[in-house]
Design a protein around this motif. Structure first.
Motif, PDB file in Angstrom:
ATOM      1  N   GLU A 158       9.123   0.936   7.401  1.00  0.00           N
ATOM      2  CA  GLU A 158      10.121  -0.128   7.278  1.00  0.00           C
ATOM      3  C   GLU A 158       9.460  -1.488   7.089  1.00  0.00           C
ATOM      4  N   SER A 159       8.172  -1.571   7.335  1.00  0.00           N
ATOM      5  CA  SER A 159       7.446  -2.834   7.187  1.00  0.00           C
ATOM      6  C   SER A 159       7.043  -3.121   5.746  1.00  0.00           C
ATOM      7  N   TRP A 160       7.231  -2.191   4.860  1.00  0.00           N
ATOM      8  CA  TRP A 160       6.777  -2.375   3.482  1.00  0.00           C
ATOM      9  C   TRP A 160       7.527  -3.482   2.745  1.00  0.00           C
ATOM     10  N   ASP A 175      -9.853  -2.120   8.679  1.00  0.00           N
ATOM     11  CA  ASP A 175      -9.613  -2.089   7.237  1.00  0.00           C
ATOM     12  C   ASP A 175      -9.397  -0.681   6.696  1.00  0.00           C
ATOM     13  N   GLY A 176      -8.795  -0.634   5.528  1.00  0.00           N
ATOM     14  CA  GLY A 176      -8.599   0.622   4.806  1.00  0.00           C
ATOM     15  C   GLY A 176      -7.203   1.188   4.966  1.00  0.00           C
ATOM     16  N   LYS A 177      -6.750   1.827   3.899  1.00  0.00           N
ATOM     17  CA  LYS A 177      -5.441   2.470   3.924  1.00  0.00           C
ATOM     18  C   LYS A 177      -5.438   3.639   4.895  1.00  0.00           C
ATOM     19  N   PHE A 178      -4.297   3.857   5.543  1.00  0.00           N
ATOM     20  CA  PHE A 178      -4.128   5.054   6.364  1.00  0.00           C
ATOM     21  C   PHE A 178      -4.079   6.258   5.436  1.00  0.00           C
ATOM     22  N   ASN A 216       0.793  -1.231   0.000  1.00  0.00           N
ATOM     23  CA  ASN A 216       0.000   0.000   0.000  1.00  0.00           C
ATOM     24  C   ASN A 216       0.826   1.282   0.000  1.00  0.00           C
ATOM     25  N   GLY A 217       1.927   1.303   0.732  1.00  0.00           N
ATOM     26  CA  GLY A 217       2.792   2.481   0.754  1.00  0.00           C
ATOM     27  C   GLY A 217       2.076   3.763   1.130  1.00  0.00           C
ATOM     28  N   TYR A 232      -6.373  -3.091   2.854  1.00  0.00           N
ATOM     29  CA  TYR A 232      -7.471  -3.438   1.950  1.00  0.00           C
ATOM     30  C   TYR A 232      -8.805  -3.184   2.640  1.00  0.00           C
ATOM     31  N   THR A 233      -9.838  -2.988   1.866  1.00  0.00           N
ATOM     32  CA  THR A 233     -11.177  -2.917   2.461  1.00  0.00           C
ATOM     33  C   THR A 233     -11.722  -4.337   2.595  1.00  0.00           C
TER      34      THR A 233
END
Length: 166
Positions: A38-40, A123-126, A29-30, A100-101
């Motif tokens: 750092e978790s990406w 759920d959902g992107k920040f 998602n980035g 993700y939703t």
């Protein structure tokens, strides 16, 4: 095998009560403003067998479980195996954070399998422009707490209403 950044025992920030939080490596998602960029990269984690992770979960007999990251839905097969084992051997509830939703996850059979073992999905992107530090267990107003089991039974999205007073 799962790529794991960290496992924290007895944390209280990733869901209600004491929890064992399992932080997955890898996230597509980035999100700008992410608190854990750092978790990406999935290669930043340590590869662990699900049985090794399960032993850490079982060792903390009173804590529930949270899958976070990164994004656990980036490694759905491994987290499904882990969640299944947790549910088979304990009464722990499982929360899962994802960019993700819920509706999108249902469309992907690999990810939808994991939902069968999740109690609450965040759920959902920040979204930095929707950041709200007054929300419980999420960072931005677009993110939802989903009661996954009720949603699957009713075939519609059911919001989980968290009330710390009860």
């Amino acid at each position: 095998m799962l790529s794991i950044l960290d496992i924290l025992e007895d944390t209280t920030v990733d869901g209600p009560g004491f929890r064992t939080a399992i932080y997955a490596a890898g996230c597509p998602n980035g999100c700008p403003g992410c608190h854990n960029p750092e978790s990406w990269d999935i290669n930043c984690g340590r590869w662990m067998h699900t049985d090794e992770i399960l032993q850490k979960v079982l060792a903390d007999s009173f804590a529930d479980v949270t899958f976070s990251g990164g994004d656990p839905m980036y490694q759905p097969e491994g987290f499904t195996k882990l969640a299944h084992a947790i549910k088979k051997q304990t009464r722990k509830n499982i929360w899962c954070y994802t960019g993700y939703t819920f509706e999108k996850l249902l469309q992907n059979p690999r990810q939808a399998q994991l939902l069968e073992y999740i109690d609450v999905l965040v759920d959902g992107k920040f979204k930095e422009e929707l950041k709200d530090e007054d929300l419980y267990f999420r960072g931005s107003r677009n993110q939802r707490l989903i009661d996954v089991q009720a949603s699957l039974k009713r075939n519609e999205t059911v919001v989980y209403h968290y009330n710390p007073k009860i």
